[in-house]
Design an enzyme around this catalytic site. Structure first.
Site, PDB file in Angstrom:
ATOM      1  N   SER A   1      -6.344   5.244   8.122  1.00  0.00           N
ATOM      2  CA  SER A   1      -6.989   4.934   6.842  1.00  0.00           C
ATOM      3  C   SER A   1      -6.310   3.725   6.181  1.00  0.00           C
ATOM      4  CB  SER A   1      -6.903   6.173   5.935  1.00  0.00           C
ATOM      5  OG  SER A   1      -7.201   5.841   4.614  1.00  0.00           O
TER       6      SER A   1
ATOM      7  N   ARG B   1     -12.338  13.497   3.505  1.00  0.00           N
ATOM      8  CA  ARG B   1     -10.982  14.073   3.637  1.00  0.00           C
ATOM      9  C   ARG B   1     -10.485  14.602   2.307  1.00  0.00           C
ATOM     10  NH1 ARG B   1      -7.565   9.527   5.101  1.00  0.00           N
ATOM     11  NH2 ARG B   1      -5.858  11.002   5.122  1.00  0.00           N
TER      12      ARG B   1
ATOM     13  N   LYS C   1      -7.753  -0.485   6.324  1.00  0.00           N
ATOM     14  CA  LYS C   1      -8.014  -1.255   5.087  1.00  0.00           C
ATOM     15  C   LYS C   1      -7.183  -2.534   5.070  1.00  0.00           C
ATOM     16  CE  LYS C   1      -7.369   2.204   2.013  1.00  0.00           C
ATOM     17  NZ  LYS C   1      -7.562   3.482   2.695  1.00  0.00           N
TER      18      LYS C   1
ATOM     19  N   HIS D   1       0.844  -1.197   0.000  1.00  0.00           N
ATOM     20  CA  HIS D   1       0.000   0.000   0.000  1.00  0.00           C
ATOM     21  C   HIS D   1       0.871   1.236   0.000  1.00  0.00           C
ATOM     22  CE1 HIS D   1      -4.174   1.450   0.530  1.00  0.00           C
ATOM     23  NE2 HIS D   1      -3.540   2.560   0.885  1.00  0.00           N
TER      24      HIS D   1
HETATM   25  N1  URA Z   1      -3.812   5.977   1.256  1.00  0.00           N
HETATM   26  C1  URA Z   1      -4.889   5.689   2.029  1.00  0.00           C
HETATM   27  O1  URA Z   1      -5.478   4.626   1.892  1.00  0.00           O
HETATM   28  N2  URA Z   1      -5.286   6.575   2.925  1.00  0.00           N
HETATM   29  C2  URA Z   1      -4.661   7.749   3.137  1.00  0.00           C
HETATM   30  O2  URA Z   1      -5.070   8.502   3.995  1.00  0.00           O
HETATM   31  C3  URA Z   1      -3.542   8.060   2.334  1.00  0.00           C
HETATM   32  C4  URA Z   1      -3.141   7.146   1.390  1.00  0.00           C
END
Ligand code: URA
Length: 434
Positions: A183, A168, A187, A82
């Site tokens: 965030s 956001r 996930k 990620h």
């Molecule tokens: N990627 C994400 O999933 N969330 C963020 O806040 C920034 C990058």
């Protein structure tokens, strides 16, 4: 408890309890707390910050706003990566098929564009038919059948992040360490991969502007992930200029496919290999970097990774024809080159400005729920360090509106600095954290 009291408490700089965070996150997810209250809360967090305990509680509460997938039935070793968000960052589109082509399952929840940074889901949705909105059953079935799945937050998976993320993006609350950490890690925890590499960007086109802040974000996310029983490593990588040449959804899909065909820009190829190597190393399937690179080179040069990309796209209802025919992608009506105003070396390309230019062209959102224009964007002909002569093309600008084209051209020319002396080279990978 009342939402307004929790907003005021954070506004006044106090730490929130686990119960208060949970009340807010779950209430917002259920629709009992309004968007405007969540936006005010996000701004209070942005301005006042959160300590490590609050950030961990926020992450876990967001992860538990939906289901937590248990992927053990697919494999004990599902891999994921990620990015913390950058400009021209299409790394997942190349790394996912490279990994899956080695018969290692890759399962991931991604995001959309956020502020000046592009989003993997927006890029993939440029491919006609491609679907991000998968049910839990579809997510697992695609991972079992094809070995790659990339999906968005849904009603079932990390719904709190889906809702907060969209707010956001358009309320100036993106570049906050606790909000980014929560965030991303909510996930990652919800989607169930056991082994995760975080690509934390640093520089002008990143949310973390200094190596110190990027390292702090990386270390905190690694700690949260490990606390949730995952194996997590991080790469701190440069985002002082756009990654690769293309910025813009469909244009980045083309660049990713070209990269899988062996024709990608050098910096982007190197970056993808560096991230994929770390995935293989922390997964314990490569003995060292040389071994990891050899394995990746094998599936890259044989075309196996390219075919895996096709299988993945087709598995999520996208057209496989995109591999051979880029005309299936949306194309802008205006494509014109922007020329160098003088001789010189390219000393800097302000990546955040390039990202905002792409958003203003229509490639990102100005307010929640806006539709986006997949065709628009920028393709650089030269990057930092190149020597150019006056009148030579610096980039190709793709737009669907003449006024937006003119504004974008002026903004891009201001974002590119030319100098008489060569600049110091930019270092692609700053640090590895295992
Ligand atoms: N990627 C994400 O999933 N969330 C963020 O806040 C920034 C990058």
């Amino acid at each position: 408890m009342r939402a307004v009291d929790i907003i005021e408490k954070k506004r006044d700089g106090h730490a929130l309890t686990r119960e208060e965070i949970d009340f807010f996150v779950q209430g917002f997810t259920r629709g009992e707390i309004a968007d405007y209250q969540a936006a005010a809360w996000a701004m209070a967090i942005y301005l006042r910050g959160m300590n490590e305990e609050e950030t961990t509680n926020l992450t876990l509460s967001m992860a538990h706003s939906g289901e937590i997938l248990d992927l053990a039935s697919v494999s004990p070793r599902v891999l994921d990566k990620h990015s913390s968000g950058g400009v021209g960052d299409k790394t997942t589109l190349v790394v996912a098929p490279l990994i899956a082509a080695l018969d290692l399952p890759f399962g991931k929840m991604s995001g959309r564009g956020l502020g000046f940074s592009g989003g993997t889901l927006d890029k993939l949705e440029a491919i006609p038919g491609w679907r991000a909105n998968l049910s839990t059953e579809e997510f697992i079935a695609q991972l079992k059948r094809i070995g790659i799945v990339v999906a968005g937050q849904t009603h079932d998976l990390a719904p709190a992040d889906g809702k907060l993320y969209a707010l956001r993006d358009v309320t100036g609350t993106v570049s906050s360490l606790p909000l980014i950490a929560a965030s991303i890690m909510s996930k990652k925890i919800a989607a169930g991969a056991q082994i995760i590499v975080l690509d934390v960007k640093v520089g002008k086109g990143a949310f973390m502007k200094t190596e110190e802040d990027a390292t702090a974000l990386a270390k905190l996310m690694v700690k949260i992930g490990q606390g949730a029983g995952r194996v997590v490593g991080a790469v701190i990588s440069d985002m002082n200029q756009p990654l690769g040449n293309a910025v813009g959804n469909a244009l980045e899909v083309v660049e990713a496919i070209e990269t899988l065909k062996g024709r990608g820009p050098a910096d982007f190829v190197e970056h993808c290999f560096a991230v994929a190597e770390q995935i293989l190393l922390i997964a314990g399937v490569a003995q060292n970097e040389k071994d990891a690179r050899a394995k990746l080179q094998g599936v890259w040069t044989s075309g196996k990774a390219l075919q895996k990309f096709g299988d993945w796209i087709e598995g999520q209802s996208g057209t496989r024809r995109v591999l051979e025919d880029y005309a299936v992608l949306p194309r802008a009506q205006i494509t014109e080159e922007v020329l160098a105003p003088r001789d010189g070396f390219i000393a800097a390309i302000q990546a955040d400005e390039v990202g905002y230019t792409s958003v203003d062209l229509g490639g990102g959102r100005a307010k929640k729920g806006d539709s986006i224009d997949y065709a628009v964007g920028i393709v650089f002909k030269h990057k930092v360090g190149a020597c150019v002569t006056r009148g030579e093309p610096l980039l190709a600008l793709h737009a669907n509106d003449r006024a937006k084209f003119d504004a974008a051209k002026a903004r891009l020319l201001a974002a590119i600095s030319l100098s008489d002396v060569p600049p110091a080279p930019l270092q692609l990978i700053h640090k590895i954290i295992r």
